[in-house]
Design an enzyme around this catalytic site. Structure first.
Site, PDB file in Angstrom:
ATOM      1  N   VAL A  95       4.469   0.999  10.897  1.00 13.49           N
ATOM      2  CA  VAL A  95       5.037   1.075   9.551  1.00 13.49           C
ATOM      3  C   VAL A  95       4.142   2.057   8.801  1.00 13.49           C
ATOM      4  O   VAL A  95       3.036   1.717   8.400  1.00 13.49           O
ATOM      5  CB  VAL A  95       5.056  -0.293   8.851  1.00 13.49           C
ATOM      6  N   PRO A  96       4.594   3.296   8.605  1.00 12.45           N
ATOM      7  CA  PRO A  96       3.691   4.397   8.261  1.00 12.45           C
ATOM      8  C   PRO A  96       3.301   4.471   6.783  1.00 12.45           C
ATOM      9  O   PRO A  96       3.615   5.437   6.074  1.00 12.45           O
ATOM     10  CB  PRO A  96       4.496   5.629   8.678  1.00 12.45           C
ATOM     11  N   CYS A  97       2.561   3.468   6.323  1.00  7.13           N
ATOM     12  CA  CYS A  97       2.111   3.493   4.933  1.00  7.13           C
ATOM     13  C   CYS A  97       1.108   4.618   4.690  1.00  7.13           C
ATOM     14  O   CYS A  97       0.867   4.993   3.542  1.00  7.13           O
ATOM     15  CB  CYS A  97       1.508   2.145   4.543  1.00  7.13           C
ATOM     16  N   HIS A  98       0.552   5.175   5.760  1.00  5.25           N
ATOM     17  CA  HIS A  98      -0.393   6.289   5.600  1.00  5.25           C
ATOM     18  C   HIS A  98       0.294   7.548   5.075  1.00  5.25           C
ATOM     19  O   HIS A  98      -0.374   8.480   4.621  1.00  5.25           O
ATOM     20  CB  HIS A  98      -1.091   6.588   6.925  1.00  5.25           C
TER      21      HIS A  98
END
Length: 277
Positions: free
Chosen positions: A244-247
């Site tokens: 889950v690419p919160c970056h």
């Protein structure tokens, strides 16, 4: 344990140290000799390892990525995100198609904090450092980077799934990590969160690989333009890093802040994805 992953993990630590040094000293524009002396490697070896991993030399990273990447790409982020949201699920540019289907816990499971849920967990290595991963029959339920503090990362995981039955198996954990980071296989995610949080995490999957966006754009994408703080809080609560690419989400100013697993790792992930895309 796979020797290749061990080597990549060691290389990651060295690159992380270089990134931190560049971040602290970019105003002085340090030379490759200065950087190599700091890291304790010959400049030729440093250039080779850094370029193999990131795709550019340390000086190129200093000039083209660390200083300019966020501001330049942020100008286009809204249109990129909007375009992605308008595409169908068959679009090959979407992380959702490559990796992830999110399955939320039931209200009963949420209330009971995982009671009667059996979760296997363990530690292993990834190209971005050591990680703790956990999974159930329904999907990956936790993925966090350790950074030499196993007690803290385990406590965070245990708090999330406090009533679940936990089974430690480092071999299975490494197999999962290999499939995620090396084989690039598809995964379901079994997440614990409110409906609002899960909707935000699903929105993150619409950010194309190799691009970035803002908290405001995420809020706009779910038709809640005034809920930026709530969006930021939900993104900060993400317990499945990388998948889950919160970056890929930055402040409107372009600032690299608010990443649970370290600002240096966030920069490396963004640069890595942009250069490999």
């Amino acid at each position: 344990m796979d020797d290749k992953l061990l080597l990549e993990n060691e290389n990651y630590k060295k690159i992380e140290k270089v990134i931190r040094y560049i971040d602290d000293n970019f105003k002085e524009q340090p030379s490759i000799d200065t950087i190599s002396e700091y890291i304790g490697m010959s400049k030729f070896h440093l250039i080779r390892v850094f370029k193999e991993y990131v795709g550019v030399t340390p000086i190129q990273f200093l000039q083209s990525v660390t200083l300019n990447y966020a501001k330049e790409h942020l100008k286009e982020s809204k249109s990129i995100l909007d375009s992605s949201l308008d595409m169908g699920l068959s679009s090959p540019s979407r992380l959702h198609d490559l990796f992830v289907n999110i399955i939320g816990v039931t209200p009963k499971e949420y209330k009971e904090s995982g009671q009667n849920v059996e979760i296997t967990y363990g530690y292993g290595f990834t190209p971005f450092g050591e990680a703790l991963i956990a999974f159930t029959k329904r999907g990956v339920s936790y993925l966090g980077f350790v950074d030499n503090n196993k007690e803290a990362i385990f406590a965070r995981f245990k708090e999330l799934w406090e009533k679940a039955t936990l089974i430690e198996d480092d071999k299975k954990a490494q197999d999962y990590l290999d499939n995620i980071f090396i084989e690039k296989k598809k995964f379901d995610l079994y997440v614990k969160g409110t409906n609002f949080q899960i909707n935000i995490w699903k929105a993150l999957l619409n950010i194309p690989n190799g691009t970035i966006t803002t908290y405001q754009d995420i809020a706009n994408s779910i038709n809640k333009p005034k809920a930026v703080r709530a969006v930021a809080s939900a993104i900060g609560s993400n317990h499945i890093g990388y998948l889950v690419p919160c970056h890929r989400v930055l402040a409107k100013s372009g600032a690299m802040s608010g990443y649970r697993w370290g600002i240096e790792r966030k920069k490396i992930l963004i640069a890595y994805e942009a250069l490999k895309n």
